[in-house]
Design an enzyme around this catalytic site. Structure first.
Site, PDB file in Angstrom:
ATOM      1  N   LYS A 179      11.767 -75.501  76.492  1.00 36.93           N
ATOM      2  CA  LYS A 179      10.628 -75.115  77.341  1.00 36.93           C
ATOM      3  C   LYS A 179       9.337 -75.245  76.531  1.00 36.93           C
ATOM      4  O   LYS A 179       8.375 -75.876  76.944  1.00 36.93           O
ATOM      5  CB  LYS A 179      10.828 -73.695  77.846  1.00 36.93           C
ATOM      6  CG  LYS A 179       9.696 -73.183  78.713  1.00 36.93           C
ATOM      7  CD  LYS A 179       9.951 -71.773  79.219  1.00 36.93           C
ATOM      8  CE  LYS A 179       8.721 -71.227  79.921  1.00 36.93           C
ATOM      9  NZ  LYS A 179       8.885 -69.814  80.347  1.00 36.93           N
ATOM     10  N   GLU A 195      14.900 -75.359  65.674  1.00 36.29           N
ATOM     11  CA  GLU A 195      16.285 -75.850  65.651  1.00 36.29           C
ATOM     12  C   GLU A 195      16.429 -77.103  66.520  1.00 36.29           C
ATOM     13  O   GLU A 195      17.021 -78.111  66.101  1.00 36.29           O
ATOM     14  CB  GLU A 195      17.240 -74.766  66.163  1.00 36.29           C
ATOM     15  CG  GLU A 195      17.296 -73.494  65.320  1.00 36.29           C
ATOM     16  CD  GLU A 195      16.347 -72.414  65.809  1.00 36.29           C
ATOM     17  OE1 GLU A 195      16.639 -71.226  65.568  1.00 36.29           O
ATOM     18  OE2 GLU A 195      15.317 -72.759  66.437  1.00 36.29           O
ATOM     19  N   GLY A 208      13.152 -68.994  80.155  1.00 39.62           N
ATOM     20  CA  GLY A 208      14.201 -69.840  79.564  1.00 39.62           C
ATOM     21  C   GLY A 208      15.592 -69.393  79.981  1.00 39.62           C
ATOM     22  O   GLY A 208      16.433 -70.188  80.412  1.00 39.62           O
ATOM     23  N   ARG A 209      15.842 -68.102  79.934  1.00 36.47           N
ATOM     24  CA  ARG A 209      17.173 -67.586  80.232  1.00 36.47           C
ATOM     25  C   ARG A 209      17.457 -67.562  81.727  1.00 36.47           C
ATOM     26  O   ARG A 209      18.527 -67.134  82.161  1.00 36.47           O
ATOM     27  CB  ARG A 209      17.353 -66.202  79.607  1.00 36.47           C
ATOM     28  CG  ARG A 209      16.279 -65.201  79.970  1.00 36.47           C
ATOM     29  CD  ARG A 209      16.379 -63.929  79.128  1.00 36.47           C
ATOM     30  NE  ARG A 209      15.290 -63.020  79.422  1.00 36.47           N
ATOM     31  CZ  ARG A 209      14.102 -63.076  78.826  1.00 36.47           C
ATOM     32  NH1 ARG A 209      13.852 -64.024  77.923  1.00 36.47           N
ATOM     33  NH2 ARG A 209      13.140 -62.184  79.149  1.00 36.47           N
ATOM     34  N   GLU A 252      18.093 -60.131  76.085  1.00 35.42           N
ATOM     35  CA  GLU A 252      16.743 -60.626  75.840  1.00 35.42           C
ATOM     36  C   GLU A 252      15.799 -60.128  76.945  1.00 35.42           C
ATOM     37  O   GLU A 252      14.605 -60.002  76.752  1.00 35.42           O
ATOM     38  CB  GLU A 252      16.710 -62.162  75.767  1.00 35.42           C
ATOM     39  CG  GLU A 252      15.467 -62.703  75.064  1.00 35.42           C
ATOM     40  CD  GLU A 252      15.503 -64.210  74.851  1.00 35.42           C
ATOM     41  OE1 GLU A 252      15.740 -64.646  73.715  1.00 35.42           O
ATOM     42  OE2 GLU A 252      15.309 -64.944  75.847  1.00 35.42           O
ATOM     43  N   HIS A 291      44.635 -58.988  73.584  1.00 31.45           N
ATOM     44  CA  HIS A 291      45.438 -59.034  72.358  1.00 31.45           C
ATOM     45  C   HIS A 291      44.542 -58.953  71.129  1.00 31.45           C
ATOM     46  O   HIS A 291      44.945 -59.324  70.026  1.00 31.45           O
ATOM     47  CB  HIS A 291      46.299 -60.300  72.370  1.00 31.45           C
ATOM     48  CG  HIS A 291      47.107 -60.382  73.628  1.00 31.45           C
ATOM     49  ND1 HIS A 291      48.345 -59.787  73.770  1.00 31.45           N
ATOM     50  CD2 HIS A 291      46.815 -60.925  74.845  1.00 31.45           C
ATOM     51  CE1 HIS A 291      48.790 -59.979  75.014  1.00 31.45           C
ATOM     52  NE2 HIS A 291      47.882 -60.670  75.679  1.00 31.45           N
ATOM     53  N   LYS A 346      10.862 -65.893  63.667  1.00 36.91           N
ATOM     54  CA  LYS A 346      10.599 -67.346  63.596  1.00 36.91           C
ATOM     55  C   LYS A 346       9.462 -67.615  62.597  1.00 36.91           C
ATOM     56  O   LYS A 346       9.538 -68.547  61.785  1.00 36.91           O
ATOM     57  CB  LYS A 346      10.213 -67.879  64.975  1.00 36.91           C
ATOM     58  CG  LYS A 346      11.307 -67.813  66.028  1.00 36.91           C
ATOM     59  CD  LYS A 346      10.807 -68.315  67.378  1.00 36.91           C
ATOM     60  CE  LYS A 346      11.820 -68.106  68.487  1.00 36.91           C
ATOM     61  NZ  LYS A 346      11.311 -68.521  69.835  1.00 36.91           N
TER      62      LYS A 346
HETATM   63  O1  F6P Z   1      13.789 -67.380  70.635  1.00 36.56           O
HETATM   64  C1  F6P Z   1      14.168 -67.053  71.911  1.00 36.56           C
HETATM   65  C2  F6P Z   1      13.782 -68.137  72.895  1.00 36.56           C
HETATM   66  O2  F6P Z   1      12.426 -68.233  73.023  1.00 36.56           O
HETATM   67  C3  F6P Z   1      14.458 -67.933  74.230  1.00 36.56           C
HETATM   68  O3  F6P Z   1      13.758 -67.090  75.077  1.00 36.56           O
HETATM   69  C4  F6P Z   1      14.561 -69.338  74.731  1.00 36.56           C
HETATM   70  O4  F6P Z   1      15.484 -69.453  75.747  1.00 36.56           O
HETATM   71  C5  F6P Z   1      14.952 -70.073  73.470  1.00 36.56           C
HETATM   72  O5  F6P Z   1      14.255 -69.403  72.411  1.00 36.56           O
HETATM   73  C6  F6P Z   1      14.650 -71.533  73.431  1.00 36.56           C
HETATM   74  O6  F6P Z   1      13.299 -71.763  73.651  1.00 36.56           O
HETATM   75  P1  F6P Z   1      12.780 -73.233  74.091  1.00 36.56           P
HETATM   76  O7  F6P Z   1      13.444 -73.559  75.384  1.00 36.56           O
HETATM   77  O8  F6P Z   1      11.300 -73.079  74.189  1.00 36.56           O
HETATM   78  O9  F6P Z   1      13.179 -74.196  73.009  1.00 36.56           O
END
Ligand code: F6P
Length: 527
Positions: free
Chosen positions: A209, A215, A270-271, A356, A387, A495
């Site tokens: 987003k 990452e 995002g979620r 979150e 289990h 971050k």
């Molecule tokens: O660090 C958490 C977050 O911002 C989430 O809310 C989000 O879903 C995820 O990182 C990934 O963010 P992006 O879609 O901006 O890469």
């Protein structure tokens, strides 16, 4: 939307809350065995249907008085009005001054932004069809034979939703395409996936987003380097990359061709974004028709949430019971137990959605709360967890409410599936009823509350309804808790410090971290 002001009376001083405290005081010692014995019609009374799902909440620590008192709190918190505001597109995410309009991603009418949503879905389906037909990456699939490999590069909401849906709908996936999900910056994640793919057949979706997530950008860089190293001059980003983002200019600058940049919007969290172009890998895997069915299932739950009175509103009832268990009965965690192998990713998905969203310590007015907010969500697929950790659920010392998620029918051996469902029912029953025994080591105290969500089978439709159920449960719970479910300021500091540590600009790091960094440097030098 006006920024919320401090409530005249703190939530815990309000009559509805006090009434619940009093009710808890009078009922806390009751055992569900006795509640069932006293009310033969309990299972019928505490159950309802919505969007093809049946919720049985009779194995909760509730009497006939409990939910009306919780609905009193919902009324005091203006829950019906808050639901209306969400569907109307008000800036309910008031700390970021934005709507939270994930419902628009699956709506057919009555909400803002429908034209934008439809236009992007058309582009998404077009690209999905090209991938399914092997036209993209073009020459892929035939030049080297075998399926097209679509690799979603994303993390958090840009990974967990599509990963869950693609995994849950594996049997709707054609043979011409394989969907992969790479999320960790640990190079083993990407390298492990690339090891089984021919570059000609690889198509990467950079899903972010913000298009700033380290990452995802690191994985995208290394995927591009991998392609360049193997395809040389014939490397063409138009054949191997798409991006899904609310920062299209950043994706273009990174090198994704305009036609493959699919926008998402800041009014989608995002979620809550699976339903948008974030679902491209899913649409490519199962096809537009099944993706439409996923949207339809969620839309049916939206309609229920928007129109059903609180007393017969499944997300509201689940939210109220979650608050009753976590705030009044002191349950610190909540376990999610899908009795379905295809739903094994559901607990991880719900961890982000729930924690979150509602892992907050200040109320809407910015005051520190004096009550617990979100429980810790965890879980695993049934009967696997039986289990491993069910011993603690049965004979441990923690109150751990559970959600049993049980599709009754499905592919494969009927007897095995019957065994699976029987175990789900047995676990929910024995956790609630318990069993006495002369040997104290064998006593099952019981009285562990649970919901059972029962439905015919796992399909795109039922999956859509199930996920939307939890989305709305989380929102309703946030209103009862008087918190904002749609921001996540808490993720930023880590971050920032990680970047400082990585580029050596950290000025006021603690001594322990400095010492660890020195050790890590020494280990790196030693190679
Ligand atoms: O660090 C958490 C977050 O911002 C989430 O809310 C989000 O879903 C995820 O990182 C990934 O963010 P992006 O879609 O901006 O890469």
């Amino acid at each position: 939307m006006i920024m919320p002001t401090a409530p005249a009376t703190p939530l815990t001083q309000n009559p509805a809350w006090k009434a619940l405290l009093d009710h808890h005081g009078r009922t806390a010692g009751q055992h569900m065995r006795d509640l069932f014995a006293a009310d033969p019609g309990r299972a019928q009374r505490f159950g309802l249907e919505a969007a093809g799902l049946h919720l049985d909440y009779s194995k909760q620590r509730i009497t006939g008085e409990t939910l009306p008192l919780l609905f009193g709190l919902a009324a005091q918190q203006q829950l019906p009005e808050r639901i209306r505001q969400m569907f109307a597109g008000d800036d309910i995410n008031f700390t970021e001054h934005r709507p939270a309009l994930h419902v628009a991603l699956r709506a057919e009418s009555g909400v803002p932004f429908l034209d934008e949503v439809r236009a992007v879905r058309k582009s998404m389906y077009g690209l999905a069809e090209s991938l399914r037909a092997g036209r993209v990456p073009g020459g892929g699939g035939d030049a080297k034979g075998g399926p097209v490999h679509v690799v979603n590069l994303g993390i958090g909401g840009s990974d967990l939703g599509p990963r869950l849906a693609a995994g849950a709908l594996t049997r709707y996936t054609g043979a011409s395409l394989k969907a992969h999900f790479v999320t960790n910056v640990d190079p083993s994640d990407l390298d492990g996936t690339l090891a089984g793919i021919a570059p000609e057949n690889a198509f990467f979706i950079v899903t972010s987003k913000s298009f700033t997530t380290m990452e995802t950008l690191s994985n995208a860089e290394r995927a591009r380097d991998w392609l360049k190293a193997r395809l040389g001059a014939s490397f063409d980003p138009a054949r191997h990359f798409a991006a899904v983002t609310s920062a299209p200019e950043a994706a273009r600058a990174w090198g994704v061709p305009e036609a493959h940049v699919l926008p998402m919007w800041d009014w989608v969290g995002g979620r809550y974004s699976l339903w948008s172009a974030v679902g491209l890998a899913v649409a490519a895997a199962v096809g537009p028709q099944h993706f439409d069915e996923l949207l339809a299932g969620a839309r049916a739950m939206d309609e229920h949430f928007r129109t059903a009175p609180v007393e017969r509103n499944m997300p509201v009832i689940m939210a109220a019971l979650s608050l009753w268990n976590s705030v009044f009965h002191g349950a610190e965690t909540h376990v999610v137990l899908p009795y379905c192998h295809e739903l094994r990713e559901l607990p991880s998905y719900l961890q982000q959605l729930q924690m979150e969203s509602n892992g907050k310590r200040v109320n809407r007015a910015g005051q520190a709360v004096d009550y617990p907010t979100s429980p810790v969500f965890w879980g695993s697929a049934g009967t696997v967890g039986q289990h491993s950790f069910h011993q603690l659920l049965h004979q441990g010392t923690h109150l751990i409410p559970a959600d049993f998620i049980v599709p009754v029918n499905g592919p494969g051996d009927k007897e095995a599936r019957h065994m699976l469902v029987a175990n789900a029912f047995a676990q929910a029953s024995t956790l609630a009823m318990g069993a006495d025994n002369a040997d104290p080591h064998r006593v099952h105290p019981g009285n562990q509350p649970s919901n059972t969500i029962l439905f015919d089978r796992l399909t795109p439709q039922s999956l859509g309804a199930l996920i939307a159920l939890y989305e709305h449960k989380v929102y309703a719970e946030s209103i009862l808790l008087d918190i904002n479910a749609f921001d996540q300021w808490g993720v930023e500091l880590g971050k920032k410090v990680a970047r400082e540590i990585q580029d050596g600009t950290g000025t006021n790091l603690d001594a322990s971290t400095k010492a660890l960094m020195a050790r890590a440097d020494a280990l790196r030098k030693a190679g």
